[in-house]
Design a protein around this motif. Structure first.
Motif, PDB file in Angstrom:
ATOM      1  N   LEU A 196      50.412  52.831  42.003  1.00  0.00           N
ATOM      2  CA  LEU A 196      48.941  52.320  42.049  1.00  0.00           C
ATOM      3  C   LEU A 196      47.924  53.548  42.682  1.00  0.00           C
ATOM      4  N   ARG A 197      48.515  54.090  43.754  1.00  0.00           N
ATOM      5  CA  ARG A 197      47.885  55.324  44.365  1.00  0.00           C
ATOM      6  C   ARG A 197      47.811  56.473  43.272  1.00  0.00           C
ATOM      7  N   ASP A 198      48.854  56.944  42.770  1.00  0.00           N
ATOM      8  CA  ASP A 198      48.850  57.979  41.683  1.00  0.00           C
ATOM      9  C   ASP A 198      47.771  57.498  40.526  1.00  0.00           C
ATOM     10  N   MET A 199      47.781  56.273  40.139  1.00  0.00           N
ATOM     11  CA  MET A 199      46.689  55.917  39.170  1.00  0.00           C
ATOM     12  C   MET A 199      45.407  56.294  39.705  1.00  0.00           C
ATOM     13  N   VAL A 200      45.107  56.208  41.007  1.00  0.00           N
ATOM     14  CA  VAL A 200      43.660  56.439  41.257  1.00  0.00           C
ATOM     15  C   VAL A 200      43.455  57.891  41.405  1.00  0.00           C
TER      16      VAL A 200
ATOM     17  N   SER B 175      29.472  59.385  42.379  1.00  0.00           N
ATOM     18  CA  SER B 175      28.981  58.430  41.630  1.00  0.00           C
ATOM     19  C   SER B 175      28.860  56.906  42.444  1.00  0.00           C
ATOM     20  N   PRO B 176      28.317  57.025  43.481  1.00  0.00           N
ATOM     21  CA  PRO B 176      28.124  55.767  44.276  1.00  0.00           C
ATOM     22  C   PRO B 176      27.685  54.353  43.617  1.00  0.00           C
ATOM     23  N   GLU B 177      27.080  54.728  42.790  1.00  0.00           N
ATOM     24  CA  GLU B 177      26.229  53.204  42.168  1.00  0.00           C
ATOM     25  C   GLU B 177      27.221  52.236  41.635  1.00  0.00           C
ATOM     26  N   PRO B 178      28.091  52.730  40.753  1.00  0.00           N
ATOM     27  CA  PRO B 178      29.143  51.731  40.033  1.00  0.00           C
ATOM     28  C   PRO B 178      29.882  50.967  41.149  1.00  0.00           C
ATOM     29  N   LEU B 179      30.385  51.782  42.244  1.00  0.00           N
ATOM     30  CA  LEU B 179      31.122  51.373  43.263  1.00  0.00           C
ATOM     31  C   LEU B 179      30.320  50.334  44.141  1.00  0.00           C
TER      32      LEU B 179
ATOM     33  N   GLY C   6      43.034  59.364  38.271  1.00  0.00           N
ATOM     34  CA  GLY C   6      42.079  59.121  37.311  1.00  0.00           C
ATOM     35  C   GLY C   6      41.845  57.963  36.273  1.00  0.00           C
ATOM     36  N   GLN C   7      43.290  57.419  36.199  1.00  0.00           N
ATOM     37  CA  GLN C   7      43.625  56.265  35.333  1.00  0.00           C
ATOM     38  C   GLN C   7      42.654  54.985  35.697  1.00  0.00           C
ATOM     39  N   VAL C   8      42.596  54.977  37.099  1.00  0.00           N
ATOM     40  CA  VAL C   8      41.714  53.719  37.184  1.00  0.00           C
ATOM     41  C   VAL C   8      40.697  54.057  38.286  1.00  0.00           C
ATOM     42  N   THR C   9      39.626  53.510  38.241  1.00  0.00           N
ATOM     43  CA  THR C   9      38.340  53.795  39.117  1.00  0.00           C
ATOM     44  C   THR C   9      38.982  53.575  40.668  1.00  0.00           C
ATOM     45  N   ALA C  10      39.355  52.442  40.946  1.00  0.00           N
ATOM     46  CA  ALA C  10      39.900  52.121  42.235  1.00  0.00           C
ATOM     47  C   ALA C  10      40.900  51.174  42.137  1.00  0.00           C
ATOM     48  N   ALA C  11      41.439  50.803  43.456  1.00  0.00           N
ATOM     49  CA  ALA C  11      42.751  50.074  43.552  1.00  0.00           C
ATOM     50  C   ALA C  11      42.827  49.411  44.806  1.00  0.00           C
ATOM     51  N   GLN C  12      43.467  48.045  44.756  1.00  0.00           N
ATOM     52  CA  GLN C  12      43.739  47.509  45.874  1.00  0.00           C
ATOM     53  C   GLN C  12      44.706  48.309  46.743  1.00  0.00           C
ATOM     54  N   MET C  13      44.231  48.621  48.035  1.00  0.00           N
ATOM     55  CA  MET C  13      45.347  49.186  48.802  1.00  0.00           C
ATOM     56  C   MET C  13      45.808  49.140  50.248  1.00  0.00           C
TER      57      MET C  13
ATOM     58  N   PRO D 160      38.314  50.040  35.429  1.00  0.00           N
ATOM     59  CA  PRO D 160      39.607  49.860  35.424  1.00  0.00           C
ATOM     60  C   PRO D 160      40.096  49.884  37.113  1.00  0.00           C
ATOM     61  N   VAL D 161      40.387  48.626  37.443  1.00  0.00           N
ATOM     62  CA  VAL D 161      40.961  48.810  38.828  1.00  0.00           C
ATOM     63  C   VAL D 161      42.594  48.225  38.951  1.00  0.00           C
ATOM     64  N   ALA D 162      43.589  48.781  39.776  1.00  0.00           N
ATOM     65  CA  ALA D 162      44.658  48.555  39.799  1.00  0.00           C
ATOM     66  C   ALA D 162      45.106  47.457  40.962  1.00  0.00           C
ATOM     67  N   PHE D 163      45.886  46.511  40.970  1.00  0.00           N
ATOM     68  CA  PHE D 163      46.284  45.781  41.789  1.00  0.00           C
ATOM     69  C   PHE D 163      47.781  45.551  41.756  1.00  0.00           C
ATOM     70  N   LEU D 164      48.330  44.694  42.986  1.00  0.00           N
ATOM     71  CA  LEU D 164      49.682  44.504  42.852  1.00  0.00           C
ATOM     72  C   LEU D 164      49.718  42.809  43.042  1.00  0.00           C
ATOM     73  N   PRO D 165      50.939  42.172  42.482  1.00  0.00           N
ATOM     74  CA  PRO D 165      51.086  40.809  42.368  1.00  0.00           C
ATOM     75  C   PRO D 165      51.052  40.121  43.757  1.00  0.00           C
ATOM     76  N   LEU D 166      49.975  40.128  44.592  1.00  0.00           N
ATOM     77  CA  LEU D 166      49.805  39.505  45.838  1.00  0.00           C
ATOM     78  C   LEU D 166      48.906  38.603  46.043  1.00  0.00           C
ATOM     79  N   ILE D 167      48.876  37.648  46.960  1.00  0.00           N
ATOM     80  CA  ILE D 167      47.663  36.690  46.929  1.00  0.00           C
ATOM     81  C   ILE D 167      46.573  37.430  47.438  1.00  0.00           C
ATOM     82  N   ASP D 168      46.641  38.557  48.170  1.00  0.00           N
ATOM     83  CA  ASP D 168      45.579  39.122  48.575  1.00  0.00           C
ATOM     84  C   ASP D 168      44.775  40.079  47.652  1.00  0.00           C
TER      85      ASP D 168
END
Lengths: 368, 194
Positions: free
Chosen positions: A45-49, A226-230, A52-59, A6-14
């Motif tokens: 989004l930061r709190d989700m990271v 756990s660097p491998e999935p990253l 642990g609700q998401v593994t990573a996020a666009q920040m 799971p990865v979080a993002f915001l509605p932005l073109i980037d």
């Protein structure tokens, strides 16, 4: 069964590299499945990271740095493992401010891209402290804005009124007369023009080309444990960035991003930023900006983290050397490099953040 | 006698705000205030100088609360997202329920717990209601698409409704897809052909 990340993002073109990686299956090629979750604010989004609700996020690039300096967040240390995009910010002004700027003799069409002329016109047109909206207190939007205005003689943020406004609400805040100007990520600047709420004054790339804008943020302990999935995720996103850098991909990319579960605006609005062909005013002034947004500078440069930390520390009265050290540790160039070296023929691209509009050479140490 | 805590609820929907106020009133004696106007949110909060701010995790205006942490913020006492190391679980529960609590420095966790508990219970209910609503909406939409697909089949092949539905179901079983997916593909294709 492939692992879902799971990865979080915001509605932005980037958010494009994340969206493209899913739509073109770069994630499955690397043996995992991205599970994208749209968030509504940078803090959630930061709190989700953090929790642990998401593994990573666009920040925003400064977010892991500000967290390391204890300025935001919950204390969970964050790490940047890839740069998702460079530049792509845009500065816009209200219709009232646009009229006053025109009265100074400035032309929106001709001036777009000239940071000095645009900034001087804005400063000359102000009748009181400028009220400027940014999406988050710790963002490249804020840093570029402060560098720009301060270099032109208006000390920022000291002499301006900076307000945090969520990107999708930037246009309505402008229309309601709550802001004179904003610095925001696309498509929300173009949406302000489209809804007749204001005009675009300057692309962020005119202030400091090559500035890192969004990063892939994770919990620092995850990067170590756990660097491998990253690494697999870094490779998938790098491929997405390469694909996005090909002009032939643009129409397809716009169609992906415009979908309801992603950015949810018409494809034509997204095309403006991805092509760099921006409509500046409701009168139809337009301008082509080469390299308006970049997706190919994916290596986190530790000097950039030090630069951000130095600026935050100077502004908030923290020890600069300590801040720089803490910041450098959050940008994981090592992890990024080991991930990409597995790709045949990979060679890192040179850092593009060399000179600002006022001729300042990039240095992680601030000029005193 | 302890001072009564002042709680601000940031919520655009007045009926939801009333429900949150109600559940907090059951949890203890607090001074409750609701802010529904998101413009100048930080200034409004500064005017009231609260001990605790409760805000929906999905409220985009949450980002402006992060300013309250800064030295130049318009608030006398620094405010931060509530995280108590001894009870990180409480914050995690809150985040899962969809509420975030910003708390002034130095407020004791035992005074906070009943407030967070009440807010979490209420927001969990909101979330369930929202999910149920979304599920109902989706079911309705799927039903509409399946009905249109049935109509298309009835017209094209001159069969009755039951036969049309059987055809869709068989196609779905053969392809290992849902009836809705087959129906949607049919409706989209028909749109292209007409």
């Amino acid at each position: 069964m492939t692992a879902k990340l799971p990865v979080a993002f915001l509605p932005l073109i980037d958010a494009a590299p994340l969206i493209v990686a899913v739509e073109l299956g770069f994630d499955r090629d690397e043996g995992f499945a991205l599970d994208l979750r749209r968030a509504h604010s940078w803090s959630s989004l930061r709190d989700m990271v953090s929790f642990g609700q998401v593994t990573a996020a666009q920040m925003l690039a400064p977010m892991p740095v500000a967290t390391a300096l204890g300025l935001v967040g919950t204390g969970a240390a964050l790490a940047s493992v890839a740069v998702l995009s460079t530049n792509g910010e845009v500065i816009g002004v209200s219709n009232a401010m646009a009229r006053r700027i025109r009265d100074t003799g400035y032309s929106f069409g001709a001036g777009f891209g000239d940071a000095r002329a645009a900034g001087q016109a804005l400063i000359a047109a102000a009748d009181g402290p400028l009220r400027i909206g940014v999406p988050f207190p710790f963002s490249m939007h804020a840093e570029l804005l402060y560098h720009w205005l301060t270099a032109l003689g208006l000390p920022a943020p000291a002499a301006v009124d900076i307000r945090t406004v969520p990107p999708p609400l930037m246009a309505s805040a402008l229309a309601a007369g709550e802001l004179d100007a904003f610095c925001v990520g696309e498509p929300w600047g173009s949406m302000a023009v489209e809804t007749n709420a204001g005009a675009l004054l300057l692309p962020g790339s005119a202030i400091w080309p090559g500035a890192p804008e969004k990063v892939l943020g994770v919990r620092a302990d995850l990067a170590d444990a756990s660097p491998e999935p990253l690494r697999a995720m870094i490779r998938a996103l790098w491929r997405a960035g390469e694909w996005l850098s090909d002009p032939q991909s643009r129409t397809t990319a716009c169609a992906f991003l415009s979908r309801r579960n992603y950015v949810d605006v018409p494809a034509e609005m997204i095309d403006r930023a991805l092509s760099g062909h921006l409509t500046l005013t409701s009168r139809g002034d337009s301008r082509i900006v080469p390299d308006f947004v970049g997706f190919a500078q994916s290596t986190p440069q530790q000097d950039h983290a030090a630069w951000i930390a130095g600026r935050l520390a100077a502004r908030l009265g923290l020890d600069r050397a300590t801040a720089r050290q803490a910041a450098i540790a959050t940008w994981r160039t090592d992890l990024h490099d080991t991930a990409l070296r597995a790709i045949p023929g990979y060679s890192p691209r040179p850092d593009a953040m060399t000179h600002s509009f006022d001729g300042q050479e990039f240095s992680p140490f601030l000029q005193e | 006698m302890q001072r009564i805590l002042k709680i601000i609820i940031v919520e655009t929907d007045p009926s939801r705000a009333a429900l949150i106020e109600e559940s907090l009133a059951h949890a203890g004696q607090y001074e409750l205030l609701t802010i529904t106007d998101m413009s100048r949110l930080t200034a409004a909060i500064a005017d009231h100088n609260p001990d605790i701010i409760l805000i929906d995790l999905d409220n985009p205006s949450r980002d402006s609360l992060e300013e309250l942490r800064l030295a130049s913020a318009p608030l006398e006492r620094p405010v931060a997202l509530f995280v108590d190391q001894s009870d990180a679980n409480l914050t995690k529960l809150a985040i899962e329920a969809g509420v975030s609590a910003y708390v002034v420095d130095g407020l004791r966790a035992d005074r906070l717990k009943p407030i967070i508990d009440a807010a979490v219970a209420r927001f969990t209910m909101f979330r369930q209601m929202r999910n149920e609503l979304a599920t109902t909406k989706r079911a309705l939409e799927e039903r509409k698409v399946i009905d249109r697909a049935k109509g298309l089949l009835m017209k094209a092949r001159g069969i009755d409704e039951q036969a049309a539905y059987d055809l869709l179901r068989r196609a779905a079983m053969d392809q290992g897809r849902k009836v809705y997916d087959v129906a949607e593909a049919l409706v989209t294709t028909a749109g292209l052909l007409s």
